[in-house]
Design a protein around this motif. Structure first.
Motif, PDB file in Angstrom:
ATOM      1  N   GLY A 180     -24.754 -37.173  41.424  1.00 36.51           N
ATOM      2  CA  GLY A 180     -26.006 -36.553  41.873  1.00 36.51           C
ATOM      3  C   GLY A 180     -26.406 -35.171  41.085  1.00 36.51           C
ATOM      4  O   GLY A 180     -27.447 -34.745  41.498  1.00 36.51           O
ATOM      5  N   VAL A 181     -25.952 -34.877  40.006  1.00 37.73           N
ATOM      6  CA  VAL A 181     -26.155 -33.811  39.104  1.00 37.73           C
ATOM      7  C   VAL A 181     -27.324 -34.569  38.099  1.00 37.73           C
ATOM      8  O   VAL A 181     -26.672 -35.385  37.386  1.00 37.73           O
ATOM      9  CB  VAL A 181     -25.290 -33.318  38.500  1.00 37.73           C
ATOM     10  N   PRO A 182     -28.302 -34.170  38.008  1.00 36.36           N
ATOM     11  CA  PRO A 182     -29.207 -34.905  37.179  1.00 36.36           C
ATOM     12  C   PRO A 182     -29.048 -34.372  35.992  1.00 36.36           C
ATOM     13  O   PRO A 182     -28.654 -33.377  35.550  1.00 36.36           O
ATOM     14  CB  PRO A 182     -30.676 -34.293  37.597  1.00 36.36           C
ATOM     15  N   VAL A 183     -29.262 -35.411  35.001  1.00 32.46           N
ATOM     16  CA  VAL A 183     -29.121 -35.104  33.397  1.00 32.46           C
ATOM     17  C   VAL A 183     -30.406 -34.322  32.972  1.00 32.46           C
ATOM     18  O   VAL A 183     -31.453 -34.570  33.472  1.00 32.46           O
ATOM     19  CB  VAL A 183     -29.074 -36.409  32.747  1.00 32.46           C
ATOM     20  N   ALA A 184     -29.974 -33.097  32.432  1.00 36.59           N
ATOM     21  CA  ALA A 184     -31.175 -32.349  31.890  1.00 36.59           C
ATOM     22  C   ALA A 184     -31.848 -32.961  30.721  1.00 36.59           C
ATOM     23  O   ALA A 184     -31.117 -33.750  29.748  1.00 36.59           O
ATOM     24  CB  ALA A 184     -30.529 -31.052  31.330  1.00 36.59           C
ATOM     25  N   PRO A 185     -33.231 -33.053  30.659  1.00 33.41           N
ATOM     26  CA  PRO A 185     -33.797 -33.528  29.891  1.00 33.41           C
ATOM     27  C   PRO A 185     -33.608 -32.744  28.313  1.00 33.41           C
ATOM     28  O   PRO A 185     -33.380 -31.527  28.538  1.00 33.41           O
ATOM     29  CB  PRO A 185     -35.305 -33.468  29.902  1.00 33.41           C
ATOM     30  N   VAL A 186     -33.473 -33.425  27.107  1.00 31.77           N
ATOM     31  CA  VAL A 186     -33.338 -32.928  25.722  1.00 31.77           C
ATOM     32  C   VAL A 186     -34.809 -32.030  25.645  1.00 31.77           C
ATOM     33  O   VAL A 186     -34.659 -30.780  25.236  1.00 31.77           O
ATOM     34  CB  VAL A 186     -32.931 -33.815  24.877  1.00 31.77           C
ATOM     35  N   ARG A 187     -35.643 -32.717  25.550  1.00 33.81           N
ATOM     36  CA  ARG A 187     -36.996 -32.047  25.402  1.00 33.81           C
ATOM     37  C   ARG A 187     -37.985 -33.051  25.745  1.00 33.81           C
ATOM     38  O   ARG A 187     -38.004 -34.109  26.240  1.00 33.81           O
ATOM     39  CB  ARG A 187     -36.985 -32.225  23.844  1.00 33.81           C
ATOM     40  N   ASP A 188     -39.343 -32.123  25.824  1.00 29.43           N
ATOM     41  CA  ASP A 188     -40.491 -32.836  26.497  1.00 29.43           C
ATOM     42  C   ASP A 188     -41.329 -32.873  24.933  1.00 29.43           C
ATOM     43  O   ASP A 188     -42.070 -32.060  24.669  1.00 29.43           O
ATOM     44  CB  ASP A 188     -41.261 -31.935  27.329  1.00 29.43           C
TER      45      ASP A 188
END
Lengths: 286, 27
Positions: free
Chosen positions: A5-13
């Motif tokens: 349930g904890v989303p993976v944080a994006p590395v970058r945009d």
């Protein structure tokens, strides 16, 4: 492991025009083209969104939204995508919107998933730039089916080596005045001779050969119809085995060329197993 | 004595350039 349930944080945009983003998008386009068997190849028009996630233990996942546009090459046409003409808006082009995930590991891009929706440009948009251009017609419309059958009959009447069967109606347009129907369709040569076909269902398609045809049926003012058909036939020819060192027997069986439905032209594209040669077969107005 | 003016301040956050370029035509 991460907590559910904890989303993976994006590395970058990254920028949508970032080189890696473009490579990931192009890999996705190739994947899409390899995995749909009807209609036309698509090519990349624009990257709408890009986000990169880290993948464990190694690699990165590129999650992209991409816009694709239709080309004039059917998906069964062996012409490389780079050589395919983009379908112009005046032809009532189709666009594709895709959400894709592409894994990058060791500088290699591998598509994890792709979800696409395709839709034709709106009739209003076509009308804006070309008021008299023909609009797309339903492929199962009776006028379309009749136009394709008439075009294929005209092509087969030219007495090629083999009888061609219809494989797919891929495109159709009605002229604004409904007096003519333009069609594009895919045919396949069979093991039957054109002159002795009684039951087309009994004719077996030859492998690795397709004809990509364009036909126009025009209703004449005084009655009757004019039919024009043009087909480009791609014929598979056996690849020349690579020279083997002395004492090593090739594991390939003997090359047994199937008789092509039409004489093969010079090879223009080479794959791992076959080289493909195109031959333009034009059928004049009948 | 002249008081030092305000410095250049923090750099503006980089804005990702999306959507990207159109290769063929705007849809």
């Amino acid at each position: 492991a991460r907590s559910p349930g904890v989303p993976v944080a994006p590395v970058r945009d990254p920028d949508c025009d970032d080189l890696d983003v473009e490579q990931a998008a192009l890999a996705a386009v190739q994947y899409v083209n390899n995995n749909h068997k009807h209609g036309y190849k698509y090519t990349l028009n624009q990257v709408d969104k890009a986000r990169v996630y880290q993948r464990r233990p190694t690699g990165e996942v590129y999650v992209l939204e991409i816009d694709l546009v239709e080309t004039c090459c059917h998906v069964l046409d062996p012409t490389p995508l780079e050589n395919c003409t983009v379908r112009q808006l005046t032809e009532h082009a189709v666009e594709g919107d895709c959400d894709v995930s592409v894994l990058k590991v060791d500088n290699q891009f591998m598509v994890l998933n792709a979800k696409c929706e395709s839709s034709p440009d709106s009739a209003e948009d076509v009308r804006k730039i070309c008021p008299n251009c023909p609009l797309l017609a339903p492929l199962n419309d009776t006028k379309v089916v009749h136009a394709v059958e008439a075009a294929l009959t005209a092509f087969n009447a030219q007495k090629h080596n083999n009888y061609f069967k219809l494989q797919e109606i891929s495109r159709a347009q009605f002229s604004p005045l409904q007096s003519s129907v333009y069609t594009e369709f895919v045919t396949v040569p069979t093991d039957c001779k054109p002159i002795d076909v009684i039951d087309p269902a009994a004719c077996n398609p030859l492998p690795n050969q397709h004809g990509f045809c364009k036909g126009t049926l025009t209703e004449k003012v005084g009655g009757g119809e004019d039919v024009v058909a043009t087909c480009t036939v791609f014929v598979a020819v056996p690849a020349v085995p690579a020279p083997q060192p002395d004492g090593i027997e090739s594991s390939l069986g003997p090359a047994v060329p199937a008789e092509p439905a039409v004489p093969a032209g010079p090879p223009v594209a080479a794959g791992p197993a076959v080289a493909l040669g195109p031959l333009l077969v034009d059928a004049p107005a009948v | 004595p002249v008081a030092p003016g305000p410095g250049p301040g923090p750099a503006a956050p980089a804005i990702p350039l999306c959507p990207g370029r159109i290769r063929h035509f705007k849809i």
